[in-house]
Design a protein around this motif. Structure first.
Motif, PDB file in Angstrom:
ATOM      1  N   MET A   1       5.893  10.348   6.612  1.00  0.00           N
ATOM      2  CA  MET A   1       5.296  10.072   7.921  1.00  0.00           C
ATOM      3  C   MET A   1       3.809   9.719   7.781  1.00  0.00           C
ATOM      4  SD  MET A   1       5.871   9.812  11.129  1.00  0.00           S
ATOM      5  CE  MET A   1       5.012   9.821  12.697  1.00  0.00           C
ATOM      6  N   LYS A   2       3.099  10.491   6.952  1.00  0.00           N
ATOM      7  CA  LYS A   2       1.673  10.233   6.755  1.00  0.00           C
ATOM      8  C   LYS A   2       1.448   8.861   6.128  1.00  0.00           C
ATOM      9  CE  LYS A   2       0.172  15.048   6.323  1.00  0.00           C
ATOM     10  NZ  LYS A   2      -0.499  16.045   5.431  1.00  0.00           N
ATOM     11  N   ARG A   3       2.333   8.507   5.167  1.00  0.00           N
ATOM     12  CA  ARG A   3       2.183   7.204   4.525  1.00  0.00           C
ATOM     13  C   ARG A   3       2.418   6.080   5.527  1.00  0.00           C
ATOM     14  NH1 ARG A   3       5.250   6.283  -1.063  1.00  0.00           N
ATOM     15  NH2 ARG A   3       3.754   7.969  -1.531  1.00  0.00           N
ATOM     16  N   THR A   4       3.403   6.245   6.409  1.00  0.00           N
ATOM     17  CA  THR A   4       3.680   5.230   7.423  1.00  0.00           C
ATOM     18  C   THR A   4       2.504   5.066   8.374  1.00  0.00           C
ATOM     19  OG1 THR A   4       6.040   5.743   7.321  1.00  0.00           O
ATOM     20  CG2 THR A   4       5.254   4.533   9.258  1.00  0.00           C
ATOM     21  N   LEU A   5       1.939   6.184   8.809  1.00  0.00           N
ATOM     22  CA  LEU A   5       0.780   6.118   9.692  1.00  0.00           C
ATOM     23  C   LEU A   5      -0.414   5.473   8.998  1.00  0.00           C
ATOM     24  CD1 LEU A   5       0.994   9.627  11.425  1.00  0.00           C
ATOM     25  CD2 LEU A   5       1.558   7.391  12.418  1.00  0.00           C
ATOM     26  N   SER A   6      -0.570   5.768   7.716  1.00  0.00           N
ATOM     27  CA  SER A   6      -1.678   5.164   6.963  1.00  0.00           C
ATOM     28  C   SER A   6      -1.512   3.657   6.867  1.00  0.00           C
ATOM     29  CB  SER A   6      -1.748   5.771   5.557  1.00  0.00           C
ATOM     30  OG  SER A   6      -1.982   7.158   5.614  1.00  0.00           O
TER      31      SER A   6
END
Length: 257
Positions: A1-6
């Motif tokens: 999820m964090k990678r997608t938001l980044s």
């Protein structure tokens, strides 16, 4: 999820740049994205336009002089504040950093009124001094951190071995601050070169800067020439940051564990 938001954040931040770069290759005399074709015509027009070339030369000279002054003054102030122990140190540091919180519109108007009251005309020198004012907070902050990161024991050892204070600064302190000095110079140069608001109050026909020339151009024309010029500036900025990062190791300026 964090990678997608980044990834989404990066795409959101870079999308205006991608639109500008794409619009620079539009063959027709209309600024639009996506381009309806591919042409380098506007790049050729930009590099052959005397107005853009003269303005770029003025901006380069002003930025280099403002960078030199702000780094020198910033280094003197930063060293005095970092090594001093006066009770007014925080107040002085806050005063030097105050242009960061004052709108540039207010600074530009105040400088123009001051020059008018002193009966001083606007010229290259006044522009350089005005740009130095807005560049100084960046150099002071970066150089203050650079001096503070150097252990005083290294300077004391040099003094105990017989070196003078000035010799210690030149042979010990400044070499250890190379990354901070180059980072401060880069920030100051980009701040001065890209400035529009303060320059708008102080330029005349002989000292027209590139941002003001771009501003005047888009008032009367919406062809892709500005997108082409912006693409060139983006490329030059990326190259400059990359070179500075490799030469000075700016990516290693953070605190060491």
């Amino acid at each position: 999820m964090k990678r997608t938001l980044s990834v989404l954040y990066i795409v959101f931040m870079c999308s205006p740049l991608l639109i500008v770069v794409g619009a620079a290759f539009e063959p027709q005399e209309i600024l639009r994205f996506p381009p309806h074709g591919f042409s380098l015509t506007w790049f050729g027009r930009v590099v052959q336009d005397p107005a853009f070339l003269d303005a770029a030369a003025n901006s380069l000279v002003i930025a280099l002089l403002a960078t030199a002054l702000s780094v020198v003054f910033g280094l003197l102030a930063a060293y005095a504040l970092a090594r001093g122990s006066g009770r007014y140190r925080e107040a002085i540091l806050g005063l030097l950093l105050s242009p960061l919180i004052i709108p540039e519109l207010v600074i530009g108007l105040a400088l123009l009124q001051m020059l008018t009251l002193m009966n001083i005309g606007t010229d290259l020198l006044t522009l350089v001094l005005a740009h130095t004012v807005i560049c100084l907070p960046y150099t002071v902050r970066l150089l203050f951190n650079g001096v503070s990161a150097i252990s005083e024991s290294l300077e004391n050892a040099s003094l105990l071995l017989g070196a003078s204070r000035s010799g210690t600064i030149v042979r010990v302190t400044l070499p250890l601050m190379k990354s901070s000095i180059l980072a401060a110079a880069l920030f100051a140069f980009l701040t001065s070169f890209d400035n529009t608001v303060i320059s708008l109050f102080l330029v005349d026909t002989s000292t027209m800067t590139l941002p003001i020339t771009i501003y005047n151009y888009v008032e009367f024309s919406l062809d892709p020439a500005i997108a082409a010029l912006s693409t060139i500036l983006i490329l030059l900025s990326c190259v400059a940051v990359s070179v500075m990062s490799r030469v000075a190791g700016l990516d290693n300026m953070g605190p060491r564990k």
